[in-house]
Scaffold this active site. Structure first.
Site, PDB file in Angstrom:
ATOM      1  N   LYS A   1      -0.842  -0.396  -0.405  1.00  0.00           N
ATOM      2  CA  LYS A   1       0.125  -0.698   0.644  1.00  0.00           C
ATOM      3  C   LYS A   1       1.529  -0.797   0.041  1.00  0.00           C
ATOM      4  O   LYS A   1       1.693  -1.211  -1.104  1.00  0.00           O
ATOM      5  CB  LYS A   1      -0.189  -2.052   1.282  1.00  0.00           C
ATOM      6  CG  LYS A   1      -1.411  -2.138   2.150  1.00  0.00           C
ATOM      7  CD  LYS A   1      -1.548  -3.571   2.674  1.00  0.00           C
ATOM      8  CE  LYS A   1      -2.819  -3.763   3.489  1.00  0.00           C
ATOM      9  NZ  LYS A   1      -2.729  -3.104   4.792  1.00  0.00           N
TER      10      LYS A   1
ATOM     11  N   ASP B   1      -5.528 -11.787   5.993  1.00  0.00           N
ATOM     12  CA  ASP B   1      -6.536 -10.776   6.305  1.00  0.00           C
ATOM     13  C   ASP B   1      -7.952 -11.342   6.317  1.00  0.00           C
ATOM     14  O   ASP B   1      -8.908 -10.638   6.588  1.00  0.00           O
ATOM     15  CB  ASP B   1      -6.443  -9.609   5.314  1.00  0.00           C
ATOM     16  CG  ASP B   1      -6.826  -8.279   5.940  1.00  0.00           C
ATOM     17  OD1 ASP B   1      -6.850  -8.193   7.189  1.00  0.00           O
ATOM     18  OD2 ASP B   1      -7.111  -7.321   5.194  1.00  0.00           O
TER      19      ASP B   1
ATOM     20  N   GLU C   1     -10.600  -1.178   4.551  1.00  0.00           N
ATOM     21  CA  GLU C   1     -11.754  -1.769   3.876  1.00  0.00           C
ATOM     22  C   GLU C   1     -12.518  -2.754   4.745  1.00  0.00           C
ATOM     23  O   GLU C   1     -13.691  -3.020   4.509  1.00  0.00           O
ATOM     24  CB  GLU C   1     -11.298  -2.467   2.586  1.00  0.00           C
ATOM     25  CG  GLU C   1     -10.697  -3.856   2.739  1.00  0.00           C
ATOM     26  CD  GLU C   1      -9.442  -3.907   3.584  1.00  0.00           C
ATOM     27  OE1 GLU C   1      -9.230  -4.904   4.287  1.00  0.00           O
ATOM     28  OE2 GLU C   1      -8.647  -2.925   3.549  1.00  0.00           O
TER      29      GLU C   1
ATOM     30  N   ARG D   1     -13.682  -2.674   7.785  1.00  0.00           N
ATOM     31  CA  ARG D   1     -14.857  -2.143   8.484  1.00  0.00           C
ATOM     32  C   ARG D   1     -16.014  -1.885   7.519  1.00  0.00           C
ATOM     33  O   ARG D   1     -17.174  -1.921   7.921  1.00  0.00           O
ATOM     34  CB  ARG D   1     -14.466  -0.869   9.238  1.00  0.00           C
ATOM     35  CG  ARG D   1     -14.071   0.307   8.366  1.00  0.00           C
ATOM     36  CD  ARG D   1     -13.273   1.347   9.114  1.00  0.00           C
ATOM     37  NE  ARG D   1     -11.939   0.874   9.454  1.00  0.00           N
ATOM     38  CZ  ARG D   1     -11.060   1.570  10.170  1.00  0.00           C
ATOM     39  NH1 ARG D   1     -11.379   2.759  10.626  1.00  0.00           N
ATOM     40  NH2 ARG D   1      -9.874   1.082  10.438  1.00  0.00           N
TER      41      ARG D   1
END
Length: 462
Positions: free
Chosen positions: A241, A252, A313, A315
């Protein structure tokens, strides 16, 4: 923890609640001097407005009206949310005692408005206190306030102090508090126990990956399973990112915080359920053994997945946890995840997205969300987009090639790991207040847990 709610107080100041429709009658009751003061201040009972009365005569709090877009339950929940920090120090009491559920909504709004994240910095001042509304359900308000405080604290804690190991320790603490069991599969044991996708995503971090498994309740009660995305920090992996994208990635694990908070409330209320909470906890880091774009990963269900982007990541870890959750055929399966930016583009930060195959379940959850001032909005699991997850080398791609409809394709990916007959809801949330509002300070937020608590309570007690 008092949440700035007290049993009694000496000489508390009076709080008067007024909608635009009831303001006239209230001013008539309070007398001509108060009416003249309100007129001079231009007070019209707008939502969240306050009018301090002369001679320490109390405070009128505006609630708008029921016909406004955010009236009704929303106004009741948040009418008092700004007051603990904005009123002068001291104690307050409602001048007119409301019945349920209004009494509990007002108390909870006050309690949530008294929240502050104080792990690293002391708050500037103590909050004002409110004498408990007489008709409030104290047990229920306290349980939900504890749950929200727990979840907010977890999300607000930076990744340097809250990695997979620390998240697992918190889950164990919650389990111990309620005499639940909690097991944790760590590191390479994930491969032995067949959670290969969780291992692949988290193996590059020094604070290794984990699968947290909390269980509580009578085996004969309805099985309710909660799954939460526990990415304690997301660098994006090798598809790294930019700095701006990493800025809030401590949040997150907001899905994991939300299901732990909800689990605390459910267990504290002693609902007749068999509760299971599964949290795949990882840090998506970069090192020599990080997983790569276009790697093909094994999964717990046996499906192979081609990695479209290492920054997608969440999922991947959820698919292993959902496959395990679905194996038991729970009566209700709910997963919470800060999964896609596409959901935020579609609906913004205030509206978590829900996906489900079951229309009646979606309708019920949306109704509960409205009643609890805890909004959600449904998007479709549109089957026409499933083809976008096709892969030439694996059973499916984690992302597909399209740059469109990202929230839907992510939900369709997860749907591959849940049997169509299972009553499953996937919630894609931001878990963050981007601005401060009454009762909802800027920072970590456990969205949807009031709505989900009401849904589960109704499901098992109806």
């Amino acid at each position: 923890m008092s949440f700035a709610l007290v049993d009694k107080a000496e000489n508390p100041r009076l709080l008067y609640l007024a909608t635009r429709d009831t303001l006239e009658g209230l001013l008539e009751t309070l007398g001509a001097d108060v009416r003249a003061w309100a007129d001079s201040q231009g007070f019209t009972a707008d939502p969240g407005s306050q009018l301090g009365l002369p001679d320490n005569g109390g405070v009128i709090v505006g609630m708008g009206d029921d016909s406004s877009p955010l009236g009704g339950a929303d106004a009741e929940f948040w009418a008092l949310g700004a007051l603990p920090d904005s009123l002068p120090l001291g104690s307050y009491v409602l001048a007119h005692q409301p019945a349920e559920p209004t009494a509990s909504r007002l108390a909870l709004g006050w309690a949530l408005g008294a929240y502050a994240f104080t792990r690293y910095k002391k708050r500037k001042r103590a909050p004002a206190s409110l004498v408990w509304p007489e008709q409030a359900n104290r047990e229920r308000v306290t349980a939900m306030a504890e749950a929200v405080y727990l979840g907010r604290d977890l999300i607000n804690t930076p990744a340097g102090d809250l990695g997979p190991k620390e998240l697992a320790a918190t889950a164990r603490d919650v389990a111990e508090q309620h005499r639940a069991s909690c097991s944790v599969i760590t590191g390479d044991d994930l491969l032995i126990e067949n959670y290969p996708a969780v291992h692949a995503v988290g193996r590059a971090a020094t604070n290794g990956p984990r699968l947290i498994d909390l269980r509580w309740g009578d085996e004969n009660h309805p099985k309710i399973t909660l799954v939460g995305k526990g990415v304690c920090f997301d660098s994006g992996g090798l598809d790294i990112k930019p700095a701006g994208g990493m800025q809030l990635m401590k949040k997150d694990m907001g899905g994991a915080a939300s299901v732990l908070a909800l689990a605390h409330a459910l267990m504290r209320a002693k609902l007749p359920i068999r509760l299971r909470v599964l949290i795949p906890a990882v840090e998506n880091a970069i090192s020599g053994n990080a997983f790569h774009p276009l790697d093909v990963l094994a999964t717990r269900k046996g499906l192979t997945v081609e990695v479209g982007n290492t920054d997608a990541e969440g999922r991947l870890i959820l698919c292993d946890a959902l496959a395990e959750a679905d194996r038991e055929k729970p009566a209700l399966l709910i997963d919470c995840a800060t999964l896609t930016g596409a959901a935020r583009v579609a609906l913004g930060p205030d509206l978590p997205v829900i996906f489900t195959r079951h229309d009646a379940l979606a309708d019920d959850l949306q109704n509960k969300a409205a009643q609890q001032a805890d909004p959600v909005w449904r998007l479709p699991l549109w089957p026409g987009y499933r083809r976008l997850l096709d892969s030439k080398v694996a059973d499916l791609s984690s992302t597909g090639e399209s740059s469109f409809n990202g929230a839907i394709t992510a939900a369709l990916f997860l749907a591959e790991f849940v049997d169509p007959s299972t009553k499953w809801v996937h919630i894609d949330m931001i878990a963050w207040n981007t601005r401060s509002r009454p009762g909802r300070p800027e920072g970590g937020e456990v969205q949807t847990i009031r709505a989900l608590f009401a849904l589960i309570e109704d499901y098992v007690t109806a």
